[in-house]
Write an enzyme that holds these catalytic residues in place. Structure first.
Site: not given
Length: 355
Positions: A84, A134-136, A159, A163
Protein backbone atom coordinates in the site's frame (compact mmCIF):
# COMPACT_ATOMS: atom_id res chain seq x y z
CA UNK A 1 17.17 -19.78 -16.82
CA UNK A 2 15.19 -19.92 -13.61
CA UNK A 3 12.47 -17.27 -13.39
CA UNK A 4 12.19 -14.44 -10.92
CA UNK A 5 9.16 -13.82 -8.71
CA UNK A 6 7.85 -10.25 -8.75
CA UNK A 7 5.23 -9.22 -6.21
CA UNK A 8 2.98 -6.26 -6.94
CA UNK A 9 3.78 -6.54 -10.63
CA UNK A 10 0.42 -5.14 -11.80
CA UNK A 11 1.00 -1.86 -9.99
CA UNK A 12 2.65 1.27 -11.31
CA UNK A 13 6.34 0.60 -10.60
CA UNK A 14 6.02 -3.19 -10.60
CA UNK A 15 4.25 -3.12 -13.95
CA UNK A 16 7.02 -1.02 -15.50
CA UNK A 17 9.58 -3.46 -14.08
CA UNK A 18 7.75 -6.47 -15.56
CA UNK A 19 7.36 -4.87 -19.00
CA UNK A 20 11.01 -3.82 -18.98
CA UNK A 21 12.18 -7.25 -17.84
CA UNK A 22 10.26 -9.11 -20.55
CA UNK A 23 11.57 -6.69 -23.18
CA UNK A 24 15.23 -6.78 -22.15
CA UNK A 25 15.95 -9.95 -20.14
CA UNK A 26 15.83 -13.63 -21.05
CA UNK A 27 14.25 -15.33 -18.05
CA UNK A 28 10.56 -15.53 -17.15
CA UNK A 29 8.64 -13.52 -14.56
CA UNK A 30 6.12 -15.01 -12.16
CA UNK A 31 3.99 -11.96 -11.38
CA UNK A 32 1.98 -12.10 -8.15
CA UNK A 33 -0.49 -9.28 -7.57
CA UNK A 34 -3.58 -8.99 -5.38
CA UNK A 35 -5.27 -6.66 -7.91
CA UNK A 36 -6.46 -4.11 -5.41
CA UNK A 37 -7.64 -0.70 -6.64
CA UNK A 38 -4.15 0.25 -7.91
CA UNK A 39 -3.38 -3.08 -9.59
CA UNK A 40 -4.41 -3.12 -13.23
CA UNK A 41 -3.96 -5.93 -15.74
CA UNK A 42 -4.51 -3.44 -18.58
CA UNK A 43 -1.09 -2.05 -17.71
CA UNK A 44 0.36 -5.44 -18.64
CA UNK A 45 -1.36 -5.75 -22.01
CA UNK A 46 1.98 -5.57 -23.83
CA UNK A 47 3.21 -8.75 -22.13
CA UNK A 48 -0.09 -10.56 -21.56
CA UNK A 49 0.53 -13.06 -24.37
CA UNK A 50 4.23 -13.55 -23.73
CA UNK A 51 4.83 -17.08 -22.38
CA UNK A 52 7.58 -15.72 -20.13
CA UNK A 53 5.01 -13.65 -18.20
CA UNK A 54 3.16 -15.85 -15.71
CA UNK A 55 0.48 -13.88 -13.86
CA UNK A 56 -0.94 -15.15 -10.57
CA UNK A 57 -3.55 -13.30 -8.56
CA UNK A 58 -2.69 -13.49 -4.87
CA UNK A 59 -1.48 -11.87 -1.69
CA UNK A 60 2.03 -11.71 -0.22
CA UNK A 61 0.36 -12.30 3.15
CA UNK A 62 -0.91 -15.72 2.04
CA UNK A 63 1.92 -17.94 3.24
CA UNK A 64 0.48 -21.11 1.74
CA UNK A 65 0.17 -19.58 -1.70
CA UNK A 66 3.69 -18.13 -1.54
CA UNK A 67 5.05 -21.51 -0.49
CA UNK A 68 3.31 -23.22 -3.41
CA UNK A 69 4.60 -20.65 -5.93
CA UNK A 70 8.16 -20.99 -4.69
CA UNK A 71 8.02 -24.78 -4.81
CA UNK A 72 6.44 -24.82 -8.28
CA UNK A 73 8.50 -22.19 -10.07
CA UNK A 74 11.78 -22.28 -8.10
CA UNK A 75 12.67 -18.61 -8.70
CA UNK A 76 16.25 -17.42 -8.45
CA UNK A 77 15.12 -14.07 -7.01
CA UNK A 78 12.16 -12.32 -5.41
CA UNK A 79 11.58 -8.62 -6.11
CA UNK A 80 9.03 -7.21 -3.68
CA UNK A 81 7.04 -4.23 -4.97
CA UNK A 82 3.80 -5.24 -3.23
CA UNK A 83 2.69 -2.44 -0.91
CA UNK A 84 0.00 0.00 0.00
CA UNK A 85 1.71 3.19 -1.12
CA UNK A 86 -0.44 6.32 -0.88
CA UNK A 87 0.20 8.60 2.11
CA UNK A 88 -3.28 10.12 2.09
CA UNK A 89 -4.91 6.69 2.17
CA UNK A 90 -2.67 5.72 5.09
CA UNK A 91 -3.99 8.70 7.05
CA UNK A 92 -7.59 7.68 6.44
CA UNK A 93 -7.02 3.95 7.01
CA UNK A 94 -3.66 2.88 8.44
CA UNK A 95 -4.66 -0.70 9.24
CA UNK A 96 -4.38 -1.87 5.63
CA UNK A 97 -0.83 -0.49 5.50
CA UNK A 98 0.20 -2.46 8.57
CA UNK A 99 -1.37 -5.63 7.17
CA UNK A 100 0.23 -5.46 3.72
CA UNK A 101 3.47 -3.58 4.24
CA UNK A 102 4.47 -5.02 7.62
CA UNK A 103 2.73 -8.37 8.11
CA UNK A 104 2.70 -9.18 4.39
CA UNK A 105 6.41 -8.47 3.97
CA UNK A 106 7.18 -10.53 7.07
CA UNK A 107 5.24 -13.53 5.74
CA UNK A 108 6.90 -13.21 2.34
CA UNK A 109 10.33 -13.04 3.97
CA UNK A 110 9.63 -16.07 6.11
CA UNK A 111 8.53 -18.18 3.15
CA UNK A 112 11.58 -16.97 1.21
CA UNK A 113 13.84 -17.99 4.10
CA UNK A 114 12.47 -21.55 4.22
CA UNK A 115 12.64 -21.86 0.43
CA UNK A 116 16.20 -20.52 0.30
CA UNK A 117 17.43 -22.86 3.03
CA UNK A 118 16.18 -25.84 1.04
CA UNK A 119 17.99 -24.93 -2.17
CA UNK A 120 21.19 -26.65 -3.35
CA UNK A 121 24.34 -24.76 -2.38
CA UNK A 122 24.90 -23.18 -5.78
CA UNK A 123 21.29 -21.96 -5.99
CA UNK A 124 21.47 -20.65 -2.43
CA UNK A 125 24.50 -18.60 -3.38
CA UNK A 126 22.77 -17.12 -6.44
CA UNK A 127 19.41 -16.34 -4.76
CA UNK A 128 18.39 -12.73 -3.99
CA UNK A 129 15.51 -11.08 -2.14
CA UNK A 130 15.19 -7.45 -3.24
CA UNK A 131 12.86 -5.21 -1.26
CA UNK A 132 11.67 -1.96 -2.88
CA UNK A 133 11.11 0.87 -0.40
CA UNK A 134 10.87 4.65 -0.21
CA UNK A 135 12.83 7.70 0.89
CA UNK A 136 9.89 8.64 3.12
CA UNK A 137 11.24 6.30 5.81
CA UNK A 138 13.91 8.93 6.51
CA UNK A 139 11.42 11.63 7.49
CA UNK A 140 11.75 15.26 6.49
CA UNK A 141 14.83 17.28 5.57
CA UNK A 142 15.64 20.91 6.30
CA UNK A 143 16.56 23.31 3.50
CA UNK A 144 19.93 21.63 2.91
CA UNK A 145 21.39 18.13 2.84
CA UNK A 146 20.23 14.85 1.31
CA UNK A 147 19.21 11.42 2.51
CA UNK A 148 21.99 8.84 2.43
CA UNK A 149 21.84 5.13 3.13
CA UNK A 150 22.95 5.80 6.73
CA UNK A 151 20.38 8.52 7.49
CA UNK A 152 18.44 7.51 10.64
CA UNK A 153 14.84 6.46 10.07
CA UNK A 154 12.22 8.99 11.22
CA UNK A 155 8.92 8.17 9.46
CA UNK A 156 6.15 10.74 9.86
CA UNK A 157 3.09 9.10 8.24
CA UNK A 158 1.43 5.72 8.75
CA UNK A 159 2.58 4.80 5.24
CA UNK A 160 6.24 5.62 5.87
CA UNK A 161 6.11 3.97 9.30
CA UNK A 162 4.83 0.76 7.71
CA UNK A 163 7.57 0.83 5.07
CA UNK A 164 10.20 1.53 7.73
CA UNK A 165 9.02 -1.53 9.65
CA UNK A 166 9.23 -3.68 6.53
CA UNK A 167 12.75 -2.39 5.81
CA UNK A 168 13.81 -3.37 9.33
CA UNK A 169 12.40 -6.88 8.89
CA UNK A 170 14.39 -7.28 5.66
CA UNK A 171 17.56 -6.16 7.42
CA UNK A 172 16.86 -8.48 10.36
CA UNK A 173 16.32 -11.51 8.13
CA UNK A 174 19.69 -10.90 6.51
CA UNK A 175 21.58 -10.46 9.76
CA UNK A 176 19.74 -13.15 11.74
CA UNK A 177 19.21 -15.88 9.15
CA UNK A 178 21.67 -14.97 6.41
CA UNK A 179 18.94 -14.47 3.80
CA UNK A 180 20.65 -12.72 0.84
CA UNK A 181 18.68 -9.46 0.83
CA UNK A 182 18.96 -6.10 -0.92
CA UNK A 183 16.93 -2.96 -0.21
CA UNK A 184 16.32 0.07 -2.40
CA UNK A 185 14.89 3.39 -1.18
CA UNK A 186 13.66 5.59 -4.00
CA UNK A 187 12.39 9.14 -4.41
CA UNK A 188 8.99 10.09 -5.89
CA UNK A 189 8.22 8.15 -9.07
CA UNK A 190 6.22 9.32 -12.07
CA UNK A 191 5.52 8.11 -15.58
CA UNK A 192 2.98 6.12 -17.64
CA UNK A 193 0.31 3.93 -16.02
CA UNK A 194 0.39 5.70 -12.64
CA UNK A 195 -2.87 5.62 -10.67
CA UNK A 196 -4.37 9.13 -10.65
CA UNK A 197 -4.41 9.64 -6.90
CA UNK A 198 -0.73 10.64 -7.13
CA UNK A 199 0.25 14.25 -7.77
CA UNK A 200 1.46 14.13 -11.38
CA UNK A 201 -1.27 12.02 -13.05
CA UNK A 202 -3.95 13.77 -10.98
CA UNK A 203 -2.77 17.16 -12.21
CA UNK A 204 -2.49 15.99 -15.82
CA UNK A 205 -6.02 14.63 -15.91
CA UNK A 206 -7.53 17.59 -14.06
CA UNK A 207 -5.74 19.94 -16.47
CA UNK A 208 -7.26 18.17 -19.45
CA UNK A 209 -10.77 18.37 -18.00
CA UNK A 210 -10.57 21.90 -16.64
CA UNK A 211 -10.94 20.73 -13.05
CA UNK A 212 -9.25 22.45 -10.08
CA UNK A 213 -5.58 21.62 -9.48
CA UNK A 214 -5.41 21.15 -5.69
CA UNK A 215 -2.05 22.25 -4.28
CA UNK A 216 -1.50 21.35 -0.62
CA UNK A 217 -0.60 24.24 1.67
CA UNK A 218 1.71 26.74 0.00
CA UNK A 219 3.01 24.24 -2.57
CA UNK A 220 6.60 24.76 -1.43
CA UNK A 221 7.12 21.14 -0.34
CA UNK A 222 10.17 19.82 -2.18
CA UNK A 223 10.49 16.35 -3.67
CA UNK A 224 13.11 14.63 -5.80
CA UNK A 225 11.37 13.25 -8.90
CA UNK A 226 12.42 9.95 -10.47
CA UNK A 227 11.15 8.67 -13.82
CA UNK A 228 9.81 5.14 -13.36
CA UNK A 229 11.79 3.65 -16.26
CA UNK A 230 15.04 4.94 -14.77
CA UNK A 231 14.00 3.56 -11.38
CA UNK A 232 13.41 0.07 -12.73
CA UNK A 233 16.78 0.02 -14.48
CA UNK A 234 18.37 0.91 -11.16
CA UNK A 235 16.55 -1.96 -9.45
CA UNK A 236 17.80 -4.35 -12.11
CA UNK A 237 21.36 -3.12 -11.53
CA UNK A 238 21.02 -3.72 -7.80
CA UNK A 239 19.54 -7.17 -8.36
CA UNK A 240 22.35 -8.07 -10.72
CA UNK A 241 25.37 -6.53 -8.99
CA UNK A 242 24.39 -5.16 -5.58
CA UNK A 243 26.30 -6.20 -2.46
CA UNK A 244 24.32 -8.51 -0.18
CA UNK A 245 22.73 -6.92 2.85
CA UNK A 246 23.23 -3.42 1.45
CA UNK A 247 20.81 -0.53 0.94
CA UNK A 248 20.90 1.57 -2.23
CA UNK A 249 19.22 4.96 -2.53
CA UNK A 250 17.78 5.73 -5.97
CA UNK A 251 17.08 9.37 -6.85
CA UNK A 252 16.16 11.34 -9.93
CA UNK A 253 18.48 14.34 -9.49
CA UNK A 254 15.35 16.52 -9.91
CA UNK A 255 14.52 18.44 -6.73
CA UNK A 256 11.46 20.61 -7.30
CA UNK A 257 8.76 22.36 -5.31
CA UNK A 258 5.33 20.80 -5.77
CA UNK A 259 4.04 24.08 -7.16
CA UNK A 260 6.79 24.13 -9.78
CA UNK A 261 5.89 20.57 -10.79
CA UNK A 262 2.28 21.66 -11.28
CA UNK A 263 3.40 24.60 -13.41
CA UNK A 264 5.53 22.26 -15.56
CA UNK A 265 2.56 19.96 -16.07
CA UNK A 266 0.32 22.89 -17.01
CA UNK A 267 2.85 24.11 -19.55
CA UNK A 268 3.21 20.65 -21.10
CA UNK A 269 -0.56 20.15 -21.32
CA UNK A 270 -1.09 23.58 -22.88
CA UNK A 271 1.68 22.87 -25.40
CA UNK A 272 0.56 19.35 -26.35
CA UNK A 273 -3.19 20.10 -26.32
CA UNK A 274 -3.53 23.66 -27.63
CA UNK A 275 -6.92 25.34 -27.65
CA UNK A 276 -8.22 24.20 -24.27
CA UNK A 277 -11.04 26.50 -23.21
CA UNK A 278 -9.56 27.06 -19.77
CA UNK A 279 -5.99 27.77 -20.93
CA UNK A 280 -3.63 28.69 -19.46
CA UNK A 281 -4.04 25.66 -17.23
CA UNK A 282 -2.24 27.45 -14.38
CA UNK A 283 -5.53 29.33 -13.89
CA UNK A 284 -6.91 26.09 -12.40
CA UNK A 285 -4.43 26.02 -9.48
CA UNK A 286 -6.30 26.00 -6.16
CA UNK A 287 -4.62 26.03 -2.76
CA UNK A 288 -6.16 23.60 -0.28
CA UNK A 289 -5.59 22.62 3.34
CA UNK A 290 -2.25 20.89 3.81
CA UNK A 291 -1.93 17.18 4.55
CA UNK A 292 -1.55 16.35 8.29
CA UNK A 293 2.15 15.79 9.08
CA UNK A 294 3.23 16.70 5.56
CA UNK A 295 7.01 16.33 5.22
CA UNK A 296 8.58 19.52 3.93
CA UNK A 297 11.49 18.26 1.85
CA UNK A 298 12.96 15.03 0.54
CA UNK A 299 16.19 14.74 -1.42
CA UNK A 300 18.18 11.63 -2.29
CA UNK A 301 21.94 11.21 -2.46
CA UNK A 302 22.35 8.39 -5.02
CA UNK A 303 26.15 8.57 -5.17
CA UNK A 304 26.49 5.04 -3.76
CA UNK A 305 24.60 3.32 -6.59
CA UNK A 306 26.33 5.57 -9.13
CA UNK A 307 29.77 4.78 -7.69
CA UNK A 308 29.29 1.04 -7.16
CA UNK A 309 26.95 0.05 -9.99
CA UNK A 310 27.36 2.81 -12.57
CA UNK A 311 23.71 3.87 -12.55
CA UNK A 312 22.36 7.39 -12.81
CA UNK A 313 19.07 8.73 -14.21
CA UNK A 314 19.03 9.04 -17.99
CA UNK A 315 16.17 11.52 -18.46
CA UNK A 316 15.83 15.11 -17.30
CA UNK A 317 12.62 16.07 -15.54
CA UNK A 318 11.56 18.37 -18.38
CA UNK A 319 11.95 15.63 -21.00
CA UNK A 320 10.34 12.93 -18.88
CA UNK A 321 7.37 15.04 -17.75
CA UNK A 322 6.59 15.91 -21.37
CA UNK A 323 6.76 12.20 -22.29
CA UNK A 324 4.48 11.41 -19.35
CA UNK A 325 1.88 14.03 -20.28
CA UNK A 326 1.96 12.81 -23.89
CA UNK A 327 1.34 9.22 -22.74
CA UNK A 328 -1.81 10.21 -20.81
CA UNK A 329 -3.05 12.19 -23.82
CA UNK A 330 -2.53 9.15 -26.04
CA UNK A 331 -4.23 6.61 -23.74
CA UNK A 332 -7.72 7.93 -22.93
CA UNK A 333 -9.20 4.42 -22.77
CA UNK A 334 -6.79 3.37 -20.00
CA UNK A 335 -7.61 6.56 -18.09
CA UNK A 336 -11.36 6.07 -18.53
CA UNK A 337 -11.23 2.48 -17.29
CA UNK A 338 -9.17 3.47 -14.25
CA UNK A 339 -11.49 6.38 -13.43
CA UNK A 340 -14.61 4.22 -13.71
CA UNK A 341 -13.69 2.45 -10.46
CA UNK A 342 -14.23 3.59 -6.90
CA UNK A 343 -11.71 6.43 -7.06
CA UNK A 344 -13.01 9.68 -8.54
CA UNK A 345 -10.04 11.95 -7.86
CA UNK A 346 -11.64 13.13 -4.65
CA UNK A 347 -9.53 14.43 -1.77
CA UNK A 348 -8.12 11.80 0.58
CA UNK A 349 -6.05 12.06 3.74
CA UNK A 350 -7.94 14.66 5.78
CA UNK A 351 -8.49 12.34 8.73
CA UNK A 352 -6.57 13.79 11.70
CA UNK A 353 -6.65 10.69 13.89
CA UNK A 354 -6.24 6.97 13.25
CA UNK A 355 -9.32 5.35 11.76
Amino acid sequence: MQPILVTGGAGFIGGEFVRQWIAEERSAVVNLDKLTYAGNLESLADVADDPRHIFVQGDIGDSEQIGRLLAEHRPRAIVNFAAESHVDRSIDGPAAFVETNVAGTFRLLDQARHYWKGLPADEQQAFRFLHVSTDEVYGSLGPTGKFTETTPYAPNSPYSASKAASDHFVRAYHHTYGLPTLTTNCSNNYGPYQFPEKLIPLMILNCLEGRPLPVYGDGAQIRDWLYVGDHCRAIRAVLDRGRLGEVYNIGGDSEMKNLDVVHAICNAVDSLRPGLAHAPSTSLITYVKDRPGHDRRYAIDFSKIERELGWRPSLSFNDAIRQTVAWYLEHPAWVANISSGGYRRSRLGLEQSAS
